[in-house]
Structure formats: C-alpha cells, structure tokens
Design a protein around this motif. Structure first.
Motif, PDB file in Angstrom:
ATOM      1  N   PHE A  22      35.947  51.391  41.921  1.00  0.00           N
ATOM      2  CA  PHE A  22      35.886  50.298  40.945  1.00  0.00           C
ATOM      3  C   PHE A  22      35.350  49.054  41.654  1.00  0.00           C
ATOM      4  CE2 PHE A  22      37.651  46.589  38.813  1.00  0.00           C
ATOM      5  CZ  PHE A  22      37.545  46.891  37.471  1.00  0.00           C
ATOM      6  N   VAL A  24      34.553  45.326  42.345  1.00  0.00           N
ATOM      7  CA  VAL A  24      35.247  44.103  41.907  1.00  0.00           C
ATOM      8  C   VAL A  24      34.241  42.972  41.716  1.00  0.00           C
ATOM      9  CG1 VAL A  24      36.993  42.382  42.526  1.00  0.00           C
ATOM     10  CG2 VAL A  24      37.351  44.804  43.115  1.00  0.00           C
ATOM     11  N   ARG A  57      36.615  37.368  45.421  1.00  0.00           N
ATOM     12  CA  ARG A  57      36.672  38.839  45.329  1.00  0.00           C
ATOM     13  C   ARG A  57      36.947  39.480  46.681  1.00  0.00           C
ATOM     14  NH1 ARG A  57      31.009  40.597  43.287  1.00  0.00           N
ATOM     15  NH2 ARG A  57      30.255  38.601  44.005  1.00  0.00           N
ATOM     16  N   ALA A  85      42.533  45.916  35.274  1.00  0.00           N
ATOM     17  CA  ALA A  85      41.139  46.100  35.691  1.00  0.00           C
ATOM     18  C   ALA A  85      40.265  46.170  34.435  1.00  0.00           C
ATOM     19  CB  ALA A  85      41.003  47.381  36.510  1.00  0.00           C
ATOM     20  N   TYR A 105      44.815  50.043  35.355  1.00  0.00           N
ATOM     21  CA  TYR A 105      45.881  49.167  35.873  1.00  0.00           C
ATOM     22  C   TYR A 105      46.202  49.545  37.315  1.00  0.00           C
ATOM     23  CZ  TYR A 105      46.519  48.140  30.929  1.00  0.00           C
ATOM     24  OH  TYR A 105      46.302  47.755  29.626  1.00  0.00           O
ATOM     25  N   ILE A 142      43.618  52.118  41.393  1.00  0.00           N
ATOM     26  CA  ILE A 142      43.584  51.877  39.943  1.00  0.00           C
ATOM     27  C   ILE A 142      43.828  53.191  39.204  1.00  0.00           C
ATOM     28  CG2 ILE A 142      42.060  51.238  38.033  1.00  0.00           C
ATOM     29  CD1 ILE A 142      40.776  49.206  40.011  1.00  0.00           C
ATOM     30  N   GLY A 193      34.602  44.916  36.151  1.00  0.00           N
ATOM     31  CA  GLY A 193      34.884  44.637  37.554  1.00  0.00           C
ATOM     32  C   GLY A 193      35.857  43.491  37.740  1.00  0.00           C
ATOM     33  N   ASP A 194      36.169  42.778  36.672  1.00  0.00           N
ATOM     34  CA  ASP A 194      37.150  41.696  36.806  1.00  0.00           C
ATOM     35  C   ASP A 194      38.552  42.282  36.968  1.00  0.00           C
ATOM     36  OD1 ASP A 194      35.133  39.876  36.542  1.00  0.00           O
ATOM     37  OD2 ASP A 194      35.613  39.305  34.481  1.00  0.00           O
ATOM     38  N   LEU A 195      39.354  41.613  37.787  1.00  0.00           N
ATOM     39  CA  LEU A 195      40.769  41.961  37.950  1.00  0.00           C
ATOM     40  C   LEU A 195      41.590  40.780  37.452  1.00  0.00           C
ATOM     41  CD1 LEU A 195      40.771  43.409  41.608  1.00  0.00           C
ATOM     42  CD2 LEU A 195      40.746  44.714  39.462  1.00  0.00           C
TER      43      LEU A 195
END
Ligand code: MN
Length: 233
Positions: A22, A24, A57, A85, A105, A142, A193-195
């Motif tokens: 994944f 980020v 990041r 995620a 998650y 994740i 890609g955002d957390l």
C-alpha cells in the motif's frame, strides 16, 4: 526524466496476506477522539468538531521497527490508534458514502513528544514538532475492508513490555470513521494512499529505551515497535 539526485523512495506498507503493498501519500491524524483521553489532556470531551494534524509520509515505519529515542523530548508518549487506509479519493464525500473510499485498516501508534506538545500549546504555536518527527508513525500490516469489513467496535489496547496501559473499545470513539472521512474530505481532497490516524483512547504515557510496545486492535491486527537509545538521528 533525469533528477539532480535520486528521488525519495516510495513509502509503502504491507497488506496482510498479499504480495502487493500500500503506497502511502499523506498522513492525517485526528486529535482527541475518545472522551477519556480528552479529559486526561485537560480538554473538553464534548462533541466539538474533530481537528486534524498531519505527519510526513516518511514518518511511517512498519511493524517490528526499532526506533531511536527522538531528540527534543524527555517525554516520548505512545498513542494506540485505529488507522484508516484510503483507497479511493474524493472531495466533500457524504458520510453515507465515506466507507466506499476506505481500502482497509491497521493498528498504529501516534508517537508524540508530549513535553514539547504541551510547551507549544501553551505558547499557541503549531504542534508539528511534537507530532511530525522521524519514525513517528508506526503502522502495522493493513487488513483490507474486503476481508474484515469496517470495524466499529473491538478492543483497542497498547502494552509496554506486556503490561497493558491503554485499553478501550473502538465503540468509544467520539467521531466514527465515516464522519471522520467525510469531514476530512471537506477540508482537503483525499486520495488513494492516504492514512488517517483516528485518535487514541485514555492511558497515554511515557516510553523509555528498551521498551517493546504493541498496539493491538481486535479484528484488525497489531503493530509492535522497540524503542532504542537516542542520538542515532
Ligand atoms: Mn493521536
């Protein structure tokens, strides 16, 4: 395309049960999302709109990371958090559709230079230096929403050398994941890609070199780090 120097590496997290990782993009964090933690920080646990802050990041480290005790603090604190995620981007996403944007998650630890945070807060200055330092965002593998669904309850714990220090339930969150994603997406366009760190329960406290720290969320997974002596940058 040629660059003046090699571009920074892609930061990516493992996806449980997959060879695919994944990548980020950005890290957003919610402040004060459990009433008991808001109280222990001297705040008002009323349902004010959530506030957000960010980490770079490349603050992300994986499960199993060894983290040198950071500079500028004598009170490095642990905060166990559910990490969302994002898999599909959007702007002004309605709450009812927010979960469609969630890829999965993970369990994460929002490492915080607490003494610095308090000093900055007292002066009305930005929190960045308290939150956005190197290796300040450990995140476990994740788990996809396809596999585990969208957890809205489940025990969230943090243990230091096996001793449980934080122990609450995701159901105690003031702002739920769909609300957080919807509100965040009204402030900025979110993207794959955002957390999103969703806030920590009560029981935050200091870490010391040698500590082995595990955040665990029932139905989601865990993230373990070890704190090393400082001074390694
Ligand atoms: Mn936090």
């Amino acid at each position: 395309m040629r660059y003046a120097f090699p571009p920074p590496p892609v930061i990516a997290l493992p996806i449980a049960g997959s060879e695919v990782r994944f990548p980020v993009r950005r890290i957003f964090c919610v402040g004060r999302n459990y009433a008991a933690h808001a109280r222990e920080m001297g705040g008002d646990p009323d349902r004010e709109p959530p506030f957000f802050f960010t980490k770079p990041r490349d603050a992300v480290v994986e499960d199993g990371a060894e983290i040198p005790y950071p500079p500028l603090t004598r009170a490095l604190h642990h905060e166990a958090e559910l990490v969302v995620a994002i898999g599909h981007g959007g702007f002004a996403i309605p709450e009812e559709r927010a979960l469609e944007h969630v890829f999965g998650y993970a369990a994460g630890i929002d490492l915080t230079r607490r003494d610095l945070q308090r000093a900055l807060r007292a002066k009305g200055r930005p929190w960045d230096w308290a939150k956005a330092f190197d290796r300040s965002a450990p995140v476990g593998p994740i788990r996809t929403a396809k596999e585990i669904g969208h957890p809205s309850r489940g025990r969230i714990t943090l243990a230091v050398d096996g001793e449980v220090r934080q122990d609450q339930d995701l159901a105690d969150m003031i702002w739920r994941v769909p609300e957080i994603v919807a509100l965040l997406s009204r402030a900025v366009r979110i993207a794959p890609g955002d957390l999103v760190f969703t806030g920590t329960p009560a029981g935050v406290g200091p870490l010391a070199p040698g500590d082995r720290v595990t955040a665990r969320i029932e139905g989601v997974g865990s993230c373990t780090i070890r704190i090393l002596a400082g001074g390694e940058g």
